[in-house]
Design a protein around this motif. Structure first.
Motif, PDB file in Angstrom:
ATOM      1  N   ALA A 140       0.832  -1.203   0.000  1.00 43.50           N
ATOM      2  CA  ALA A 140       0.000   0.000   0.000  1.00 43.50           C
ATOM      3  C   ALA A 140       0.865   1.250   0.000  1.00 43.50           C
ATOM      4  CB  ALA A 140      -0.926  -0.012   1.218  1.00 43.50           C
ATOM      5  N   VAL A 141       1.918   1.247   0.809  1.00 51.08           N
ATOM      6  CA  VAL A 141       2.847   2.381   0.845  1.00 51.08           C
ATOM      7  C   VAL A 141       3.605   2.480  -0.474  1.00 51.08           C
ATOM      8  CG1 VAL A 141       4.865   3.354   1.993  1.00 51.08           C
ATOM      9  CG2 VAL A 141       3.060   2.284   3.358  1.00 51.08           C
ATOM     10  N   GLU A 142       4.029   1.340  -1.004  1.00 49.93           N
ATOM     11  CA  GLU A 142       4.757   1.343  -2.276  1.00 49.93           C
ATOM     12  C   GLU A 142       3.926   1.987  -3.394  1.00 49.93           C
ATOM     13  OE1 GLU A 142       6.489  -1.790  -5.625  1.00 49.93           O
ATOM     14  OE2 GLU A 142       6.028  -2.522  -3.604  1.00 49.93           O
ATOM     15  N   GLU A 143       2.661   1.618  -3.480  1.00 50.10           N
ATOM     16  CA  GLU A 143       1.793   2.191  -4.509  1.00 50.10           C
ATOM     17  C   GLU A 143       1.650   3.695  -4.323  1.00 50.10           C
ATOM     18  OE1 GLU A 143      -1.902   0.113  -4.495  1.00 50.10           O
ATOM     19  OE2 GLU A 143      -0.988  -1.842  -4.925  1.00 50.10           O
ATOM     20  N   HIS A 144       1.539   4.129  -3.071  1.00 49.68           N
ATOM     21  CA  HIS A 144       1.413   5.563  -2.782  1.00 49.68           C
ATOM     22  C   HIS A 144       2.672   6.309  -3.217  1.00 49.68           C
ATOM     23  CE1 HIS A 144       0.250   9.227  -0.706  1.00 49.68           C
ATOM     24  NE2 HIS A 144       1.384   9.211  -0.038  1.00 49.68           N
ATOM     25  N   VAL A 145       3.841   5.766  -2.887  1.00 48.32           N
ATOM     26  CA  VAL A 145       5.094   6.427  -3.249  1.00 48.32           C
ATOM     27  C   VAL A 145       5.253   6.470  -4.766  1.00 48.32           C
ATOM     28  CG1 VAL A 145       7.614   6.274  -3.124  1.00 48.32           C
ATOM     29  CG2 VAL A 145       6.240   5.858  -1.080  1.00 48.32           C
ATOM     30  N   LYS A 146       4.975   5.367  -5.426  1.00 51.78           N
ATOM     31  CA  LYS A 146       5.134   5.320  -6.880  1.00 51.78           C
ATOM     32  C   LYS A 146       4.204   6.296  -7.600  1.00 51.78           C
ATOM     33  CE  LYS A 146       7.063   0.698  -7.540  1.00 51.78           C
ATOM     34  NZ  LYS A 146       6.853  -0.664  -8.070  1.00 51.78           N
ATOM     35  N   SER A 147       3.083   6.608  -6.982  1.00 48.03           N
ATOM     36  CA  SER A 147       2.156   7.562  -7.605  1.00 48.03           C
ATOM     37  C   SER A 147       2.625   9.001  -7.454  1.00 48.03           C
ATOM     38  CB  SER A 147       0.759   7.413  -6.984  1.00 48.03           C
ATOM     39  OG  SER A 147       0.738   7.907  -5.648  1.00 48.03           O
ATOM     40  N   ARG A 148       3.651   9.217  -6.611  1.00 49.70           N
ATOM     41  CA  ARG A 148       4.109  10.578  -6.330  1.00 49.70           C
ATOM     42  C   ARG A 148       5.493  10.887  -6.917  1.00 49.70           C
ATOM     43  NH1 ARG A 148      -0.516  10.151  -4.702  1.00 49.70           N
ATOM     44  NH2 ARG A 148      -1.426  11.274  -2.924  1.00 49.70           N
ATOM     45  N   ILE A 149       6.350   9.869  -7.014  1.00 45.33           N
ATOM     46  CA  ILE A 149       7.714  10.152  -7.442  1.00 45.33           C
ATOM     47  C   ILE A 149       7.799  10.173  -8.966  1.00 45.33           C
ATOM     48  CG2 ILE A 149       8.651   9.064  -5.375  1.00 45.33           C
ATOM     49  CD1 ILE A 149       9.527   6.745  -7.155  1.00 45.33           C
ATOM     50  N   TRP A 150       8.968  10.555  -9.483  1.00 42.88           N
ATOM     51  CA  TRP A 150       9.181  10.622 -10.921  1.00 42.88           C
ATOM     52  C   TRP A 150       9.454   9.228 -11.474  1.00 42.88           C
ATOM     53  CZ3 TRP A 150       7.204  15.051 -11.368  1.00 42.88           C
ATOM     54  CH2 TRP A 150       7.472  16.052 -10.425  1.00 42.88           C
ATOM     55  N   LYS A 151       8.981   8.958 -12.669  1.00 48.24           N
ATOM     56  CA  LYS A 151       8.983   7.611 -13.244  1.00 48.24           C
ATOM     57  C   LYS A 151      10.369   6.979 -13.293  1.00 48.24           C
ATOM     58  CE  LYS A 151       4.785   8.033 -16.030  1.00 48.24           C
ATOM     59  NZ  LYS A 151       4.189   7.961 -17.397  1.00 48.24           N
ATOM     60  N   SER A 152      11.398   7.769 -13.476  1.00 47.26           N
ATOM     61  CA  SER A 152      12.744   7.211 -13.595  1.00 47.26           C
ATOM     62  C   SER A 152      13.196   6.480 -12.335  1.00 47.26           C
ATOM     63  CB  SER A 152      13.743   8.318 -13.929  1.00 47.26           C
ATOM     64  OG  SER A 152      13.757   9.297 -12.891  1.00 47.26           O
ATOM     65  N   SER A 153      12.559   6.762 -11.207  1.00 52.34           N
ATOM     66  CA  SER A 153      12.979   6.163  -9.926  1.00 52.34           C
ATOM     67  C   SER A 153      12.100   5.000  -9.494  1.00 52.34           C
ATOM     68  CB  SER A 153      12.964   7.236  -8.825  1.00 52.34           C
ATOM     69  OG  SER A 153      13.776   8.334  -9.166  1.00 52.34           O
ATOM     70  N   ILE A 154      11.036   4.713 -10.244  1.00 54.37           N
ATOM     71  CA  ILE A 154      10.035   3.750  -9.784  1.00 54.37           C
ATOM     72  C   ILE A 154      10.636   2.358  -9.557  1.00 54.37           C
ATOM     73  CG2 ILE A 154       8.046   2.421 -10.605  1.00 54.37           C
ATOM     74  CD1 ILE A 154       6.771   5.011 -11.495  1.00 54.37           C
ATOM     75  N   GLY A 155      11.615   1.965 -10.392  1.00 56.94           N
ATOM     76  CA  GLY A 155      12.178   0.627 -10.264  1.00 56.94           C
ATOM     77  C   GLY A 155      12.892   0.374  -8.954  1.00 56.94           C
ATOM     78  N   ASN A 156      13.293   1.420  -8.258  1.00 56.58           N
ATOM     79  CA  ASN A 156      14.006   1.258  -6.993  1.00 56.58           C
ATOM     80  C   ASN A 156      13.116   1.491  -5.776  1.00 56.58           C
ATOM     81  OD1 ASN A 156      16.421   0.610  -8.235  1.00 56.58           O
ATOM     82  ND2 ASN A 156      17.084   2.738  -8.377  1.00 56.58           N
ATOM     83  N   VAL A 157      11.811   1.559  -6.003  1.00 53.04           N
ATOM     84  CA  VAL A 157      10.847   1.627  -4.905  1.00 53.04           C
ATOM     85  C   VAL A 157      10.293   0.223  -4.692  1.00 53.04           C
ATOM     86  CG1 VAL A 157       8.684   2.629  -4.078  1.00 53.04           C
ATOM     87  CG2 VAL A 157      10.245   4.008  -5.475  1.00 53.04           C
ATOM     88  N   VAL A 158      10.534  -0.345  -3.517  1.00 53.84           N
ATOM     89  CA  VAL A 158      10.160  -1.738  -3.262  1.00 53.84           C
ATOM     90  C   VAL A 158       9.465  -1.868  -1.909  1.00 53.84           C
ATOM     91  CG1 VAL A 158      12.084  -2.624  -4.640  1.00 53.84           C
ATOM     92  CG2 VAL A 158      12.362  -2.314  -2.165  1.00 53.84           C
ATOM     93  N   THR A 159       8.753  -2.959  -1.779  1.00 54.62           N
ATOM     94  CA  THR A 159       8.170  -3.323  -0.479  1.00 54.62           C
ATOM     95  C   THR A 159       9.050  -4.368   0.191  1.00 54.62           C
ATOM     96  OG1 THR A 159       5.883  -2.888  -1.149  1.00 54.62           O
ATOM     97  CG2 THR A 159       6.212  -4.424   0.680  1.00 54.62           C
ATOM     98  N   ILE A 160       9.461  -4.063   1.402  1.00 53.32           N
ATOM     99  CA  ILE A 160      10.110  -5.054   2.255  1.00 53.32           C
ATOM    100  C   ILE A 160       9.434  -4.968   3.614  1.00 53.32           C
ATOM    101  CG2 ILE A 160      12.249  -5.818   3.350  1.00 53.32           C
ATOM    102  CD1 ILE A 160      13.803  -4.635   1.041  1.00 53.32           C
ATOM    103  N   TYR A 161       8.691  -5.987   3.943  1.00 51.53           N
ATOM    104  CA  TYR A 161       7.975  -5.983   5.216  1.00 51.53           C
ATOM    105  C   TYR A 161       8.942  -5.906   6.384  1.00 51.53           C
ATOM    106  CZ  TYR A 161       3.761  -7.514   2.706  1.00 51.53           C
ATOM    107  OH  TYR A 161       2.684  -7.597   1.867  1.00 51.53           O
ATOM    108  N   LYS A 162       8.563  -5.159   7.402  1.00 50.20           N
ATOM    109  CA  LYS A 162       9.340  -5.121   8.638  1.00 50.20           C
ATOM    110  C   LYS A 162       8.878  -6.308   9.482  1.00 50.20           C
ATOM    111  CE  LYS A 162      10.209  -1.019  10.374  1.00 50.20           C
ATOM    112  NZ  LYS A 162      10.013   0.252  11.120  1.00 50.20           N
ATOM    113  N   GLY A 163       9.543  -7.428   9.273  1.00 47.89           N
ATOM    114  CA  GLY A 163       9.070  -8.689   9.835  1.00 47.89           C
ATOM    115  C   GLY A 163       9.305  -8.841  11.328  1.00 47.89           C
ATOM    116  N   HIS A 164       8.665  -9.851  11.864  1.00 43.26           N
ATOM    117  CA  HIS A 164       8.757 -10.178  13.286  1.00 43.26           C
ATOM    118  C   HIS A 164       9.178 -11.634  13.448  1.00 43.26           C
ATOM    119  CE1 HIS A 164       6.324  -6.702  15.144  1.00 43.26           C
ATOM    120  NE2 HIS A 164       6.590  -6.384  13.907  1.00 43.26           N
ATOM    121  N   SER A 165       9.612 -11.972  14.633  1.00 37.89           N
ATOM    122  CA  SER A 165       9.974 -13.351  14.957  1.00 37.89           C
ATOM    123  C   SER A 165       9.073 -13.848  16.076  1.00 37.89           C
ATOM    124  CB  SER A 165      11.440 -13.437  15.408  1.00 37.89           C
ATOM    125  OG  SER A 165      11.735 -14.720  15.915  1.00 37.89           O
TER     126      SER A 165
END
Length: 362
Positions: A140-165
């Protein structure tokens, strides 16, 4: 790989652990990790024990010459490959410090709101031209960021969950008698500081529709809930004596563990830590249909999803689970499944390590 982390370590232990364990995991994977952060008596010894160097400093302003110089010095002296900055003060200082260096700057984004191209402040953080990549806490955050930043940077916007143990959650449940209920009642936890986006008012409105269930108690855990409009809503709920305000608590996960249900009525979330804590302890969740929560909860499998701003739906779902303990038990049985795989701390470290190596072309 030499990594410089610019972050803050002044939150509670439970809040810090999912982030700081990432850096320990990266160190265990062979990375040389340095952190520019404030001292934390609970976690600094553990970080140092895993070979992480700590430079004690916390930027006090979004643009601080002292902070910029300190970060730039660390980049050059330690041959830093990756600078990872995580908050609104560290990011702009790290961005200016990286100018003229070969280090890749990666920033963290944990919320779906507050990012606008017309806002000059965003060009100090996410839209700063020196930013090479953005790690988002959820799709959800990734989609929000990609809708705001410039297209040339979209490939380096990724989702990595902040996982738990699951190993983190081995403390005994809190004794609820201190709050005016007990562990034999049907107890519901709602953990959130009082902000409109957290939707607390809908839980209190739902209580009015559940007042006839005499052994039902609701624990509201968080800051500033003892203020309006919550005080009046509790007064008129018909459950005044069975709605318990605990204030801010460091043992919130153990309170959740002692309860039968967690309700999260938020209007928006990145990746709600409280849901992960609840699932880790086997406590089923009722959450509103905000995108961040819906990435964790599969309706009818490990929790239930209700529409946003719908107190009637919250009340109806609570009543259904109160009356159908077999369904409640089924949800509890599957609560830990996602934390064992895609939302595990181990998976987070693996994904972040791979992402950093990709940015470096290795």
């Amino acid at each position: 790989m030499n990594i410089l982390v610019c972050t803050s370590s002044d939150s509670s232990y439970n809040s810090l652990r999912p982030e700081l364990e990432i850096y320990i995991g990266l160190a265990q994977a062979g990375c040389k990790v340095t952190m520019i952060t404030n001292d934390n008596p609970d976690y600094t010894p553990r970080l140092k024990a895993h070979g992480i160097d700590i430079i004690e400093h916390l930027p006090r302003h979004k643009i601080s010459l002292k902070s910029i110089r300190l970060i730039r010095k660390a980049i050059r002296e330690r041959n830093i490959d990756i600078v990872y900055a995580t908050n609104s003060r560290s990011i702009p200082n790290a961005a200016f410090a990286c100018i003229g260096t070969t280090a890749k700057l990666v920033i963290y984004r944990g919320t779906t709101g507050g990012l606008y191209r017309k806002d000059p402040g965003t060009y100090l953080t996410t839209l700063h031209p020196r930013v090479d990549g953005v790690i988002c806490v959820s799709h959800a955050v990734e989609e929000h960021v990609k809708s705001r930043i410039w297209k040339s940077s979209i490939g380096n916007v990724v989702t990595i969950y902040k996982g738990h143990s699951l190993d983190w959650y081995n403390q005994p449940p809190t004794d609820l008698t201190q709050f005016g209920t007990n562990n034999s009642q049907f107890n519901i936890a709602c953990v959130a500081n009082a902000r409109p986006c957290k939707g607390l008012i809908y839980v209190i409105e739902a209580a009015h529709q559940l007042a006839d269930i005499t052994d039902l108690h609701i624990l509201l855990v968080g800051k500033k809930i003892d203020k309006e409009p919550y005080v009046s809503a509790i007064e008129n709920s018909g459950m005044k004596q069975r709605i318990h305000l605990t204030g801010y608590r460091h043992d919130a996960p153990e309170i959740i563990a002692a309860c039968d249900l967690l309700i999260l009525p938020s209007l928006r979330e990145g990746l709600p830590r409280v849901i992960l804590e609840s699932l880790a302890y086997g406590t089923p969740v009722i959450t509103s249909a905000n995108p961040g929560s819906m990435e964790i909860i599969d309706d009818g499998v490990n929790g239930r999803i209700v529409p946003l701003k719908d107190s009637a739906a919250i009340a109806a779902t609570v009543r259904e689970l109160y009356q159908d303990r077999q369904q409640l038990e089924k949800l509890a049985t599957h609560s830990r499944d996602k934390l064992r795989d895609e939302l595990s701390a181990t998976k987070t470290v693996e994904n972040m390590h791979c992402y950093f190596k990709r940015l470096l072309g290795s």
